[in-house]
Design a protein around this motif. Sequence first.
Motif, mmCIF file in Angstrom:
data_model
loop_
_atom_site.group_PDB
_atom_site.id
_atom_site.type_symbol
_atom_site.label_atom_id
_atom_site.label_comp_id
_atom_site.label_asym_id
_atom_site.label_seq_id
_atom_site.Cartn_x
_atom_site.Cartn_y
_atom_site.Cartn_z
ATOM 1 N N GLU A 1 0.997 -1.217 -0.110
ATOM 2 C CA GLU A 1 0.018 -0.084 0.178
ATOM 3 C C GLU A 1 0.848 1.276 0.038
ATOM 4 N N ASP A 2 1.905 1.167 0.674
ATOM 5 C CA ASP A 2 2.764 2.322 0.574
ATOM 6 C C ASP A 2 3.435 2.685 -0.250
ATOM 7 N N ARG A 3 3.729 1.488 -1.131
ATOM 8 C CA ARG A 3 4.343 1.883 -2.502
ATOM 9 C C ARG A 3 3.589 2.681 -3.459
ATOM 10 N N SER A 4 2.056 2.601 -3.484
ATOM 11 C CA SER A 4 1.340 3.261 -4.335
ATOM 12 C C SER A 4 1.016 4.585 -3.626
ATOM 13 N N ALA A 5 1.535 4.847 -2.574
ATOM 14 C CA ALA A 5 0.541 5.940 -1.747
ATOM 15 C C ALA A 5 1.094 7.340 -2.107
ATOM 16 N N SER A 6 2.319 7.704 -2.634
ATOM 17 C CA SER A 6 2.891 8.884 -2.829
ATOM 18 C C SER A 6 4.490 8.561 -3.687
ATOM 19 N N VAL A 7 4.989 9.858 -4.130
ATOM 20 C CA VAL A 7 6.066 9.734 -4.681
ATOM 21 C C VAL A 7 7.039 10.872 -3.875
ATOM 22 N N GLY A 8 8.145 10.399 -3.730
ATOM 23 C CA GLY A 8 9.374 10.817 -2.914
ATOM 24 C C GLY A 8 10.302 11.688 -3.754
ATOM 25 N N VAL A 9 11.349 12.015 -2.950
ATOM 26 C CA VAL A 9 12.550 12.649 -3.848
ATOM 27 C C VAL A 9 13.142 11.811 -4.588
ATOM 28 N N SER A 10 12.867 11.394 -5.734
ATOM 29 C CA SER A 10 13.481 10.372 -6.466
ATOM 30 C C SER A 10 13.369 10.566 -7.844
ATOM 31 N N VAL A 11 13.831 9.515 -8.863
ATOM 32 C CA VAL A 11 13.748 9.797 -10.087
ATOM 33 C C VAL A 11 12.495 9.751 -10.579
ATOM 34 N N GLU A 12 11.367 9.100 -9.816
ATOM 35 C CA GLU A 12 10.083 9.030 -10.316
ATOM 36 C C GLU A 12 9.444 10.373 -9.894
ATOM 37 N N GLY A 13 9.811 11.169 -8.951
ATOM 38 C CA GLY A 13 9.429 12.389 -8.724
ATOM 39 C C GLY A 13 10.010 13.467 -9.576
ATOM 40 N N ILE A 14 11.360 13.206 -10.021
ATOM 41 C CA ILE A 14 11.841 14.213 -11.221
ATOM 42 C C ILE A 14 11.007 14.010 -12.546
ATOM 43 N N LEU A 15 10.680 12.719 -12.915
ATOM 44 C CA LEU A 15 9.879 12.465 -14.157
ATOM 45 C C LEU A 15 8.575 13.212 -13.904
ATOM 46 N N GLU A 16 7.968 12.976 -12.683
ATOM 47 C CA GLU A 16 6.566 13.616 -12.611
ATOM 48 C C GLU A 16 6.594 15.064 -12.468
ATOM 49 N N TRP B 1 9.006 17.276 -13.344
ATOM 50 C CA TRP B 1 9.701 17.902 -14.581
ATOM 51 C C TRP B 1 9.027 17.696 -15.710
ATOM 52 N N PHE B 2 8.516 16.571 -16.189
ATOM 53 C CA PHE B 2 7.957 15.989 -17.431
ATOM 54 C C PHE B 2 6.690 15.742 -17.311
ATOM 55 N N HIS B 3 5.845 15.852 -16.183
ATOM 56 C CA HIS B 3 4.671 15.433 -16.110
ATOM 57 C C HIS B 3 4.269 14.092 -16.490
ATOM 58 N N ALA B 4 5.435 13.089 -16.483
ATOM 59 C CA ALA B 4 5.189 11.984 -16.684
ATOM 60 C C ALA B 4 4.950 11.014 -15.561
ATOM 61 N N ALA B 5 4.261 10.205 -15.524
ATOM 62 C CA ALA B 5 3.591 9.186 -14.199
ATOM 63 C C ALA B 5 3.796 7.783 -14.644
ATOM 64 N N PRO B 6 5.066 7.305 -14.939
ATOM 65 C CA PRO B 6 5.255 6.016 -15.164
ATOM 66 C C PRO B 6 5.040 5.044 -13.997
ATOM 67 N N HIS B 7 4.549 3.829 -13.934
ATOM 68 C CA HIS B 7 4.597 3.009 -12.994
ATOM 69 C C HIS B 7 5.853 2.773 -12.103
ATOM 70 N N ALA B 8 5.625 2.957 -10.943
ATOM 71 C CA ALA B 8 6.725 2.813 -10.048
ATOM 72 C C ALA B 8 7.827 1.669 -10.532
ATOM 73 N N ASN B 9 6.903 0.508 -10.595
ATOM 74 C CA ASN B 9 7.712 -0.679 -10.847
ATOM 75 C C ASN B 9 8.586 -0.527 -12.179
ATOM 76 N N ALA B 10 7.959 0.244 -13.434
ATOM 77 C CA ALA B 10 8.955 0.367 -14.382
ATOM 78 C C ALA B 10 10.002 1.040 -14.143
ATOM 79 N N VAL B 11 9.747 2.317 -13.561
ATOM 80 C CA VAL B 11 11.025 3.104 -13.030
ATOM 81 C C VAL B 11 12.133 2.163 -12.325
ATOM 82 N N THR B 12 11.643 1.513 -11.412
ATOM 83 C CA THR B 12 12.681 0.568 -10.435
ATOM 84 C C THR B 12 13.297 -0.288 -11.676
ATOM 85 N N LEU B 13 12.634 -1.014 -12.242
ATOM 86 C CA LEU B 13 12.799 -1.981 -13.217
ATOM 87 C C LEU B 13 14.129 -1.631 -14.149
ATOM 88 N N VAL B 14 13.768 -0.323 -14.902
ATOM 89 C CA VAL B 14 14.824 0.166 -15.811
ATOM 90 C C VAL B 14 15.992 0.649 -15.014
#
Length: 416
Positions: A259-274, A276-289
């Motif tokens: 549940e915590d994994r889908s709750a919010s986005v922290g100071v991370s690569v995912e946060g930068i994508l969201e 800076w670029f208004h992109a919202a890829p799935h957290a698992n996809a970012v982690t996998l790459v």
Amino acid sequence: MNLGKIWKNQSLWIVFCVYVLLALLATAQGLFAPVKTFVHGGMAYKDYNNYVIFKESFFHLLHGQDLYRYFPSDHWDLYKYSPTFALLFSFMSVLPDWLGLPTWLLLNALVLFLGVALLPSEGRAVGEITGSGGNAATRLVPPLSDQKKALILLFCAPEMLLSLQNDQSNALMAGLIILALALAERSKYFLSAMCIVLSVYIKIYGGLAFILYLFYPGKVRLAIYSLAWTALLAILPLLVVDIHQLGFLYQSWYRLLMEDRSASVGVSVEGILENWFHAAPHANAVTLVGLVVFLLPFAVSIQRYKEYAWRLLMLSSLLIWIVIFNHKAESPTFVIAMSGIGLWYFGSITPKKLDLLLLIAAFIGVTLSVSDAVPWDIRQNIVQRYDLKAVAPLLIWCRITLQAILPTVRSGSPIS
């Protein structure tokens, strides 16, 4: 008085004293700070709320309660660590706060200090680690003097203080992972495995550190030690709960993590994508790459496992990765990344000008950007909004990955 000579001969002892003082300073700030609220009009809690969460988790475990629900009468927010951590915290939970809090903060600071201080100053070929003969015993250029270790520790000291002021376990996590490699370099595999497994039972992402064992011989022995420690620590709470309650707690912990994994986005690569670029890829996809890129040097540079400098480089990459690709990373988490950045730069014998610029950018972007040196409105509207704290670590991690892949580091040569 020759200050240069004192620093050369006593640098680690000086930094040891600095770390102790910082831990005591954070203790005083916590103990003497007024109570605070986390929502307008809400209940007031002690300033060292995170420590209270850890402390009370032991008593909740002891009383057969679900560790992973809210206990608003005790503290704000949820407990998110393992049942094992709650049991291990018993040693501090039974102490009065004025003694337990400094014990906890000193543990964090000194494990980080110990991890860096125990890194071998002189590199060894992998064959030498096992005591085999032949060319494997050739000494490599020593990339880490005591002075460089002290500089690494001083570089990440401000972020360590921030973590201590929030009573968090991030300095302990960084210290355990670094200590695991330091012990493995000395063939102390039993204790090395204990450090990594302990980190997993604090924060699950510590398990990525097992990748470091690719560097060393005796992998069957390493696997046995790791499994033994994992099993032992998994069942350790049976000292105070029955098997059914322990099974329930692990299920509850797993649900919370999901549940915590889908709750919010922290100071991370995912946060930068969201942001800076208004992109919202799935957290698992970012982690996998990120994981694929992190593992790439391990696959294409197997011949360089024997280089101590390269092993330190990959330790640096690991420490940065587990922060910038942690979608829940917070500002106090960055002591882990900064320890990796310090190890990367000061562990290099001949750093390039670009490396120095990136180091300065990291200090400004990670440490100064969230301090009182930057006006509050800039911190709120620019630094936090655009996750600037994660930018320099991401750039440095990319550079480390290139350095680890490109054949620019010969055995016995500096990291280029």
